[in-house]
Design a protein around this motif. Structure first.
Motif, PDB file in Angstrom:
ATOM      1  N   ASP A 259      55.811  14.486  20.455  1.00  0.00           N
ATOM      2  CA  ASP A 259      56.957  14.557  19.552  1.00  0.00           C
ATOM      3  C   ASP A 259      56.900  13.478  18.479  1.00  0.00           C
ATOM      4  OD1 ASP A 259      57.832  16.702  20.982  1.00  0.00           O
ATOM      5  OD2 ASP A 259      59.363  15.606  22.102  1.00  0.00           O
ATOM      6  N   ALA A 260      56.256  12.353  18.805  1.00  0.00           N
ATOM      7  CA  ALA A 260      56.076  11.284  17.813  1.00  0.00           C
ATOM      8  C   ALA A 260      54.891  11.562  16.898  1.00  0.00           C
ATOM      9  CB  ALA A 260      55.882   9.950  18.533  1.00  0.00           C
ATOM     10  N   GLN A 261      54.216  12.705  17.105  1.00  0.00           N
ATOM     11  CA  GLN A 261      53.020  13.086  16.337  1.00  0.00           C
ATOM     12  C   GLN A 261      51.926  12.031  16.447  1.00  0.00           C
ATOM     13  OE1 GLN A 261      53.954  14.414  12.361  1.00  0.00           O
ATOM     14  NE2 GLN A 261      55.475  15.873  13.070  1.00  0.00           N
ATOM     15  N   ASP A 262      51.800  11.488  17.645  1.00  0.00           N
ATOM     16  CA  ASP A 262      50.753  10.518  17.944  1.00  0.00           C
ATOM     17  C   ASP A 262      49.560  11.266  18.534  1.00  0.00           C
ATOM     18  OD1 ASP A 262      49.102   8.536  19.118  1.00  0.00           O
ATOM     19  OD2 ASP A 262      50.814   7.207  19.413  1.00  0.00           O
ATOM     20  N   PRO A 263      48.372  11.149  17.938  1.00  0.00           N
ATOM     21  CA  PRO A 263      47.209  11.897  18.450  1.00  0.00           C
ATOM     22  C   PRO A 263      46.796  11.504  19.859  1.00  0.00           C
ATOM     23  CG  PRO A 263      46.551  10.313  16.747  1.00  0.00           C
ATOM     24  CD  PRO A 263      48.040  10.361  16.728  1.00  0.00           C
ATOM     25  N   GLU A 264      47.295  10.370  20.373  1.00  0.00           N
ATOM     26  CA  GLU A 264      46.962   9.971  21.744  1.00  0.00           C
ATOM     27  C   GLU A 264      47.537  10.946  22.764  1.00  0.00           C
ATOM     28  OE1 GLU A 264      47.348   6.152  24.811  1.00  0.00           O
ATOM     29  OE2 GLU A 264      48.396   6.132  22.867  1.00  0.00           O
ATOM     30  N   ALA A 265      48.491  11.757  22.355  1.00  0.00           N
ATOM     31  CA  ALA A 265      49.112  12.704  23.278  1.00  0.00           C
ATOM     32  C   ALA A 265      48.078  13.635  23.895  1.00  0.00           C
ATOM     33  CB  ALA A 265      50.196  13.510  22.556  1.00  0.00           C
ATOM     34  N   LEU A 266      47.143  14.119  23.104  1.00  0.00           N
ATOM     35  CA  LEU A 266      46.142  15.046  23.619  1.00  0.00           C
ATOM     36  C   LEU A 266      45.281  14.384  24.686  1.00  0.00           C
ATOM     37  CD1 LEU A 266      44.986  17.874  23.459  1.00  0.00           C
ATOM     38  CD2 LEU A 266      43.435  17.082  21.661  1.00  0.00           C
ATOM     39  N   ARG A 267      44.943  13.122  24.489  1.00  0.00           N
ATOM     40  CA  ARG A 267      44.166  12.402  25.502  1.00  0.00           C
ATOM     41  C   ARG A 267      44.947  12.285  26.806  1.00  0.00           C
ATOM     42  NH1 ARG A 267      44.086   7.853  27.952  1.00  0.00           N
ATOM     43  NH2 ARG A 267      45.821   6.986  26.759  1.00  0.00           N
ATOM     44  N   LEU A 268      46.260  12.065  26.685  1.00  0.00           N
ATOM     45  CA  LEU A 268      47.093  11.943  27.881  1.00  0.00           C
ATOM     46  C   LEU A 268      47.219  13.279  28.605  1.00  0.00           C
ATOM     47  CD1 LEU A 268      49.808   9.588  26.402  1.00  0.00           C
ATOM     48  CD2 LEU A 268      48.277   9.047  28.310  1.00  0.00           C
ATOM     49  N   PHE A 269      47.310  14.368  27.868  1.00  0.00           N
ATOM     50  CA  PHE A 269      47.355  15.674  28.516  1.00  0.00           C
ATOM     51  C   PHE A 269      46.055  15.941  29.271  1.00  0.00           C
ATOM     52  CE2 PHE A 269      50.433  17.120  24.974  1.00  0.00           C
ATOM     53  CZ  PHE A 269      51.517  16.658  25.710  1.00  0.00           C
ATOM     54  N   ALA A 270      44.930  15.558  28.665  1.00  0.00           N
ATOM     55  CA  ALA A 270      43.642  15.723  29.340  1.00  0.00           C
ATOM     56  C   ALA A 270      43.570  14.840  30.589  1.00  0.00           C
ATOM     57  CB  ALA A 270      42.505  15.381  28.380  1.00  0.00           C
ATOM     58  N   GLU A 271      44.132  13.641  30.496  1.00  0.00           N
ATOM     59  CA  GLU A 271      44.154  12.741  31.652  1.00  0.00           C
ATOM     60  C   GLU A 271      45.028  13.317  32.766  1.00  0.00           C
ATOM     61  OE1 GLU A 271      45.628   8.196  32.724  1.00  0.00           O
ATOM     62  OE2 GLU A 271      45.122   8.710  30.652  1.00  0.00           O
ATOM     63  N   ALA A 272      46.157  13.926  32.382  1.00  0.00           N
ATOM     64  CA  ALA A 272      47.031  14.545  33.378  1.00  0.00           C
ATOM     65  C   ALA A 272      46.314  15.674  34.103  1.00  0.00           C
ATOM     66  CB  ALA A 272      48.304  15.059  32.708  1.00  0.00           C
ATOM     67  N   ILE A 273      45.522  16.446  33.374  1.00  0.00           N
ATOM     68  CA  ILE A 273      44.748  17.520  34.003  1.00  0.00           C
ATOM     69  C   ILE A 273      43.790  16.942  35.045  1.00  0.00           C
ATOM     70  CG2 ILE A 273      42.988  19.279  33.586  1.00  0.00           C
ATOM     71  CD1 ILE A 273      44.306  19.762  30.844  1.00  0.00           C
ATOM     72  N   ASP A 274      43.134  15.853  34.698  1.00  0.00           N
ATOM     73  CA  ASP A 274      42.214  15.224  35.648  1.00  0.00           C
ATOM     74  C   ASP A 274      42.959  14.698  36.879  1.00  0.00           C
ATOM     75  OD1 ASP A 274      40.066  15.742  33.995  1.00  0.00           O
ATOM     76  OD2 ASP A 274      40.115  13.781  33.009  1.00  0.00           O
ATOM     77  N   LEU A 275      44.123  14.104  36.647  1.00  0.00           N
ATOM     78  CA  LEU A 275      44.898  13.543  37.755  1.00  0.00           C
ATOM     79  C   LEU A 275      45.427  14.629  38.685  1.00  0.00           C
ATOM     80  CD1 LEU A 275      46.896  10.815  35.789  1.00  0.00           C
ATOM     81  CD2 LEU A 275      45.181  10.384  37.571  1.00  0.00           C
ATOM     82  N   LEU A 276      45.676  15.807  38.152  1.00  0.00           N
ATOM     83  CA  LEU A 276      46.162  16.916  38.982  1.00  0.00           C
ATOM     84  C   LEU A 276      45.087  17.400  39.947  1.00  0.00           C
ATOM     85  CD1 LEU A 276      48.200  18.908  36.330  1.00  0.00           C
ATOM     86  CD2 LEU A 276      49.119  17.852  38.404  1.00  0.00           C
ATOM     87  N   ASP A 277      43.830  17.164  39.619  1.00  0.00           N
ATOM     88  CA  ASP A 277      42.712  17.461  40.523  1.00  0.00           C
ATOM     89  C   ASP A 277      42.748  18.911  41.024  1.00  0.00           C
ATOM     90  OD1 ASP A 277      40.398  16.917  41.932  1.00  0.00           O
ATOM     91  OD2 ASP A 277      41.462  16.195  43.709  1.00  0.00           O
TER      92      ASP A 277
END
Length: 354
Positions: A259-277
């Motif tokens: 929502d803040a239009q910060d490109p780091e968001a995509l990296r965090l979504f990818a990290e969440a996918i990894d954490l979900l295992d």
């Protein structure tokens, strides 16, 4: 802890009487009563459909684990009494005879009793409520009156953990646990700022109390107000003290930065996918769909939203978003069907989804 408002029932509207000619009065004799009955029926139907199960914040107090088989039940009874005395008419306190031994059993108890909170834990030998002898834990599933229900897309994008260990060392139940629980009740009765302030005071006085849930609540509130940088700071702090549920918190931080239009968001979504295992998360699917729509990848958005629909409770905001994705993908028939789903689906409270 008492709050300055009370629920006051509104008075029924008084019918106005107008003099009409005899012929018109005869013709329209039944129109007004039928219209009133129809309107009342609609209002009652909408109330039954959308009203909370109970307007109060439901707290289930379970017996604490002890060494003598009696102290834990006595502690639970004393805690319930204090909550009733100080919570006024805004909390409903239920004393349970079930003694959970782990978070799974406590979660089952919460679901069986339709509770917003289940509190249980352990008490040291010889402990009383008004002594530093309790190690409480919470199952937190707020749903009756929830300030977040008015926050657009919150319910379908943010995944909130439900199990919280309240402290790293024994705490005083009367001076710490009671006001902590009532602050959570105030938060979900719309007194979010008052609740956050009270929780912060408790943390300053009791450094052994975990700041995890206060960080999450404050972060959610700041996000809802559009203060994305401050909200992200709270969620980063939450991640730094969390022992589990990293995937949920990472998803939420990604939503804030999106929502803040910060490109780091995509990296965090990818990290969440990894954490979900290998597990799936409906809220993450929605966030990925929003990212796809921003990049004009309507097909990917449709795919993620269809999966989210299978994972999340029915919600009109999800149907609206899915209708938009269908339309942008050229699937006009499905867009129309999703729009019709807005009328059929009833929104539910947000819960943690794994």
């Amino acid at each position: 802890m008492r709050w300055p408002w009370r629920r006051i029932q509104t008075e029924g509207e008084r019918e106005e009487r107008h003099e009409q000619p005899t012929a018109q009065r005869h013709l329209r004799r039944w129109r007004r009563p039928l219209l009133i009955v129809t309107i009342i029926g609609i209002v009652i139907s909408l109330f039954v459909l959308f009203r909370p199960v109970d307007p109060r914040f439901v707290i289930v107090v379970a017996p604490f684990s002890d060494q003598d088989g009696r102290t834990g039940q006595q502690i639970a009874g004393a805690l319930a009494r204090q909550l009733r005395i100080n919570g006024d008419n805004l909390v409903q306190v239920i004393e349970s005879r079930t003694r959970p031994t782990n978070s799974a059993e406590a979660l089952t108890l919460a679901q069986q009793t339709n509770a917003d909170i289940v509190v249980w834990g352990s008490v040291e030998a010889g402990g009383i409520l008004d002594s530093p002898s309790l190690r409480p834990e919470l199952i937190y599933l707020p749903h009756n009156i929830d300030v977040s229900q008015s926050w657009y897309t919150f319910a379908i994008r943010f995944a909130i953990p439900y199990h919280f260990v309240l402290s790293s060392a024994p705490i005083n139940g009367q001076t710490t646990l009671v006001p902590y629980l009532l602050a959570l009740a105030a938060y979900h009765h719309g007194e979010a700022d008052l609740a956050i302030e009270r929780l912060q005071q408790l943390l300053e006085i009791n450094p052994q109390v975990s700041p995890l849930l206060p960080h999450i609540l404050r972060g959610n509130l700041l996000w809802a107000r559009g203060w994305y940088s401050a909200a992200a700071t709270e969620y980063r702090a939450a991640l730094s003290v969390a022992n589990g549920d990293q995937a949920l918190l990472t998803n939420n931080l990604g939503a804030i930065l999106f929502d803040a239009q910060d490109p780091e968001a995509l990296r965090l979504f990818a990290e969440a996918i990894d954490l979900l295992d290998g597990r799936d998360l409906g809220q993450l699917r929605v966030n990925l769909a929003l990212w796809a729509l921003r990049e004009q990848r309507a097909g990917d958005a449709v795919s993620d939203l269809e999966q989210a629909r299978n994972l999340l409770p029915p919600h009109p905001e999800l149907e609206l978003l899915l209708s938009t994705a269908y339309r942008e993908n050229g699937q006009l028939d499905k867009a129309a069907d999703a729009s019709l789903g807005l009328k059929r689906r009833k929104p539910r409270s947000w819960r943690a989804r794994r």
